[in-house]
Design an enzyme around this catalytic site. Sequence first.
Site, PDB file in Angstrom:
ATOM      1  N   CYS A   1       7.434 -38.016  -4.953  1.00 60.00           N
ATOM      2  CA  CYS A   1       6.151 -38.745  -5.134  1.00 60.00           C
ATOM      3  C   CYS A   1       5.199 -38.486  -3.859  1.00 60.00           C
ATOM      4  O   CYS A   1       4.054 -38.974  -3.772  1.00 60.00           O
ATOM      5  CB  CYS A   1       6.178 -40.055  -5.633  1.00 60.00           C
ATOM      6  SG  CYS A   1       6.876 -41.243  -4.267  1.00 60.00           S
TER       7      CYS A   1
ATOM      8  N   LYS B   1       0.690  -1.089  -0.145  1.00 62.31           N
ATOM      9  CA  LYS B   1       0.045  -0.051   0.041  1.00 62.31           C
ATOM     10  C   LYS B   1       0.789   1.174  -0.034  1.00 62.31           C
ATOM     11  O   LYS B   1       0.522   2.107  -0.789  1.00 62.31           O
ATOM     12  CB  LYS B   1      -1.101  -0.097   1.301  1.00 62.31           C
ATOM     13  CG  LYS B   1      -2.167   1.002   1.169  1.00 62.31           C
ATOM     14  CD  LYS B   1      -3.292   0.554   2.422  1.00 62.31           C
ATOM     15  CE  LYS B   1      -3.693  -0.528   2.182  1.00 62.31           C
ATOM     16  NZ  LYS B   1      -4.751  -0.765   3.254  1.00 62.31           N
TER      17      LYS B   1
ATOM     18  N   MET C   1      -5.127  -5.547  10.253  1.00 56.85           N
ATOM     19  CA  MET C   1      -5.874  -4.563  11.078  1.00 56.85           C
ATOM     20  C   MET C   1      -6.680  -3.631   9.956  1.00 56.85           C
ATOM     21  O   MET C   1      -6.337  -3.439   8.926  1.00 56.85           O
ATOM     22  CB  MET C   1      -4.896  -3.782  11.863  1.00 56.85           C
ATOM     23  CG  MET C   1      -5.544  -2.908  12.722  1.00 56.85           C
ATOM     24  SD  MET C   1      -4.747  -1.483  13.326  1.00 56.85           S
ATOM     25  CE  MET C   1      -5.096  -0.452  12.229  1.00 56.85           C
TER      26      MET C   1
ATOM     27  N   SER D   1      12.973 -42.046  -6.005  1.00 57.28           N
ATOM     28  CA  SER D   1      11.565 -41.252  -5.546  1.00 57.28           C
ATOM     29  C   SER D   1      11.634 -40.930  -4.394  1.00 57.28           C
ATOM     30  O   SER D   1      11.343 -41.680  -3.479  1.00 57.28           O
ATOM     31  CB  SER D   1      10.644 -42.224  -6.233  1.00 57.28           C
ATOM     32  OG  SER D   1       9.136 -41.326  -6.205  1.00 57.28           O
TER      33      SER D   1
ATOM     34  N   ARG E   1      -3.693   2.817   8.349  1.00 57.16           N
ATOM     35  CA  ARG E   1      -3.767   1.648   7.727  1.00 57.16           C
ATOM     36  C   ARG E   1      -2.559   0.711   7.495  1.00 57.16           C
ATOM     37  O   ARG E   1      -1.637   1.270   7.793  1.00 57.16           O
ATOM     38  CB  ARG E   1      -4.435   1.832   6.203  1.00 57.16           C
ATOM     39  CG  ARG E   1      -5.584   2.708   5.867  1.00 57.16           C
ATOM     40  CD  ARG E   1      -5.917   2.689   4.243  1.00 57.16           C
ATOM     41  NE  ARG E   1      -7.326   3.214   3.949  1.00 57.16           N
ATOM     42  CZ  ARG E   1      -7.532   4.628   3.842  1.00 57.16           C
ATOM     43  NH1 ARG E   1      -6.628   5.423   4.211  1.00 57.16           N
ATOM     44  NH2 ARG E   1      -8.793   4.887   3.601  1.00 57.16           N
TER      45      ARG E   1
ATOM     46  N   GLY F   1      -7.733  -9.803   6.667  1.00 58.14           N
ATOM     47  CA  GLY F   1      -7.366 -10.255   8.170  1.00 58.14           C
ATOM     48  C   GLY F   1      -6.501  -9.193   8.848  1.00 58.14           C
ATOM     49  O   GLY F   1      -6.490  -9.448  10.229  1.00 58.14           O
TER      50      GLY F   1
ATOM     51  N   TYR G   1      11.500 -34.828 -11.970  1.00 58.59           N
ATOM     52  CA  TYR G   1      10.094 -34.670 -11.964  1.00 58.59           C
ATOM     53  C   TYR G   1       9.544 -34.468 -10.699  1.00 58.59           C
ATOM     54  O   TYR G   1      10.189 -35.035  -9.888  1.00 58.59           O
ATOM     55  CB  TYR G   1       9.279 -36.114 -12.881  1.00 58.59           C
ATOM     56  CG  TYR G   1       9.553 -37.079 -12.028  1.00 58.59           C
ATOM     57  CD1 TYR G   1       8.651 -37.529 -11.109  1.00 58.59           C
ATOM     58  CD2 TYR G   1      10.650 -38.075 -12.369  1.00 58.59           C
ATOM     59  CE1 TYR G   1       8.765 -38.852 -10.457  1.00 58.59           C
ATOM     60  CE2 TYR G   1      10.857 -39.378 -11.388  1.00 58.59           C
ATOM     61  CZ  TYR G   1       9.841 -39.635 -10.610  1.00 58.59           C
ATOM     62  OH  TYR G   1       9.876 -40.682  -9.981  1.00 58.59           O
TER      63      TYR G   1
END
Length: 873
Positions: free
Chosen positions: A830, A22, A103, A763, A92, A101, A850
Amino acid sequence: MSKYVYQFSEGNAKMKNLLGGKGANLAEMTGLGLPVPRGFTITTEACIRYYDDGKIISDEILDEINSVLAKSEGEIGKKFGDPENPLLVSVRSGARVSMPGMMDTILNLGLNDVVVEGLSKLTDNERFAYDSYRRFIQMFSDVVMDIAKPKFEKILEQVKEENGVEFDTELTADNLKEVVKRYKHLYNQEKGGDFPQEPREQLMEAVKAVFRSWDNPRAIVYRRINDIPGNWGTAVNVQEMVYGNMGDDSGTGVAFTRDPSTGEKKLYGEFLMNAQGEDVVAGIRTPQSIEQLKEANPEVYNQFVDIASKLENHYRDMQDMEFTIERGKLFMLQTRNGKRTANAAMKIAVDLVDENMLTKKEAIMKVEPKQLDTLLHPAFDQNGLKSAVPIAKGLPASPGAATGKVYFEADDAVEAVAKGEKAILIRLETSPEDIEGMNAAQGILTARGGMTSHAAVVARGMGKCCVAGCGEIKINEEEKYFIDKNGEKYLEGDWVSLDGSTGNVYGEKIATTDPEMTGDFATIMEWADEIRTLKIRTNADTPKDAAQAVVFGAEGIGLCRTEHMFFESDRIMAMREMIVSRTAEQRNKALEKLLPMQRGDFEAIYKEMKGFPVTIRLLDPPLHEFLPHEDEDIKALAIELEVTFEELKEIVIDLKEFNPMMGHRGCRLAVTYPEIAEMQTKAIIEAAINVNKEGLDVVPEIMIPLVGEVKELKYVKDLVTGTADSLIKEAGVSMKYQVGTMIEIPRAALTADEIAKEAEFFSFGTNDLTQMTFGFSRDDAGRFLEEYYGKKIYESDPFAKLDQKGVGRLVEMSVELGKQTRPGIKLGVCGEHGGDPSSIEFCHNVGLDYVSCSPFRVPIARLAAAHAVINSK
């Protein structure tokens, strides 16, 4: 010396980490010459120091705030606390990423009993002055002092009722003075003292409240869900007030440069005349659409349209803007990249490329991988959801929405669905025996278990909605009912609805809508595939799962869990025969019944994968999981197996383990019962030979699970290769296959150089590797992890997001050691982390080939893998 406070004129958009999103954007708009009320930002570093100093704002920071405040007073020409010409400000919060969530905003800070009179005379508008004061008292009391907002709203409603008016705007100045009086009395009752009258005290208390909000429970949960580090801190923005509540020529609004729901290129938003910011979202008055501003004030409307276009072109993204009109003059209070639905995100990204505003790589980064979940699963009808109130909340274990009648047994759910009903399966916790019921049900709800519990993992694989670890409900499976957090009782056949994306449980039927995937989805996926280097495989145990994964773009199967196949109703008996066998001969006889079934499964999976690699894991779970545990069920099974109840009961007791997850399972089963591994190898190899005769070129990857010692791997590998080589020779064909292992025990990671002498691929089974590294059960951890998050011991669930410092170090070590021994070793993951974007980026960075995830996470993984490439450059 650190600088902790920056005027808007001193910053820019690139300073987001320091000024927050902001503050950086307010500074950027100031630099662009847009009408931005003047002010300053207290940096994120000041927030971090506040916590480092024991939740105290240091004298150094206080002096800097006062110095910049004095400078601002001189430039604006107003003075803080001066009744003749008062400077009033808004306060702010503003973290570097938008965080709902945090302030809430405080407006009109600086007002007190004296200043309000001065403001009244200065503006010649007593009603406006007291309207601003009552708003400030309520906001400050609620946000800073934790006095519940409804207490103030109740007073306001009472005063409106006493004066026979419906809207706040109908209250007179005298009515509002009465509201202020009662608000101050409430404050005194709640806090035992008068409402603060010193403006600087008000300001410092508000700044501290912003800093505190960084660590409120809502913010901690939001950070955990969105992978936001806890050490970023938040900035505080202090800005000169402009007023939308000064009369009918004033107003306030919010607008987007494109439709955040659809992505359509048109101005979208709403405004209210004679209002302040909170009125737009409070719903007390109905806002007007932004187009109607053209009628109310054409000059301001045209100016706003020009600014909106300028901001979108400048930021090269859809903007979410807040504005105020004070006596016919437009002021810009905020701009940021707007939140949007997944469909809108993809349309906007594709359109911005078509409009030559973004490159493909830049467009890819505008779509968050996790957003895609909403496109792949059903969602609740928003109208139905508005009036629904949750009866409990659990863990959002598998996304989507589901509604159906409650059933407590898997068989009952199957039966209900066969009759045309929609079912929700509710269990204390699920086990592999519940597979058919889980498959039949619309969704699954469990009281126990975490994000990687059996229910969560299986549900994600099936694309089913699941809420796990819902400790707020009390389930009685025997008597078939559950009690919600409010004490309401729900019986079998009652309607409930589950939101697997939030963890909310509703005690009613809520309509759902099916997901829609647009042409923009395919375009984004195509661009992602051009960029990524990681291959994306899937965890699939059935031809149906495999087919779904291929549709979503999977390039192979990274984990096929053979045990799930044994729970099918037509083969569970043969499996149980094998388990109760006393001799190898009896076991082989039972395994002969299972062989053609397994072979058929593999043939079907190979065909669905159309030549893509398929990694098949040998039997992993302990054998007791395949047997019943209640005496009644044991008696029934004993009759079917033609053994005595006593004999079968003895076997069940004998197989029971104190810690089955670390017990007789994985490769240990193959060491004890070699014939199981031999039968499974036969099924894998014979299936591959058969489909290869039909024109496919399958190279099976046989994975030996739970290895911790190279000698046990070699023992099982020799069984596998001996069986496979014999079958291939016998068939007279030339066929390749690979034998590898899962790295899921820390010792295997530490000795990966030795393991790689036998393993042709690794894996990483990160579910078990995480469990064994942390030393806690993934099914039980949910009971205490919330405390860990609240006390800032952990920031995220290590089963949902890979712990890169600990578990990740073991993965890195394994990669390095494995490659030293076998330079071309194939490396993948995996575990459930294979579908988590931040974990995927880690896998890319450490050099895996992968990742493998559930079918419905494949598109998420494809996009996350592309993000990983872009982020690493």
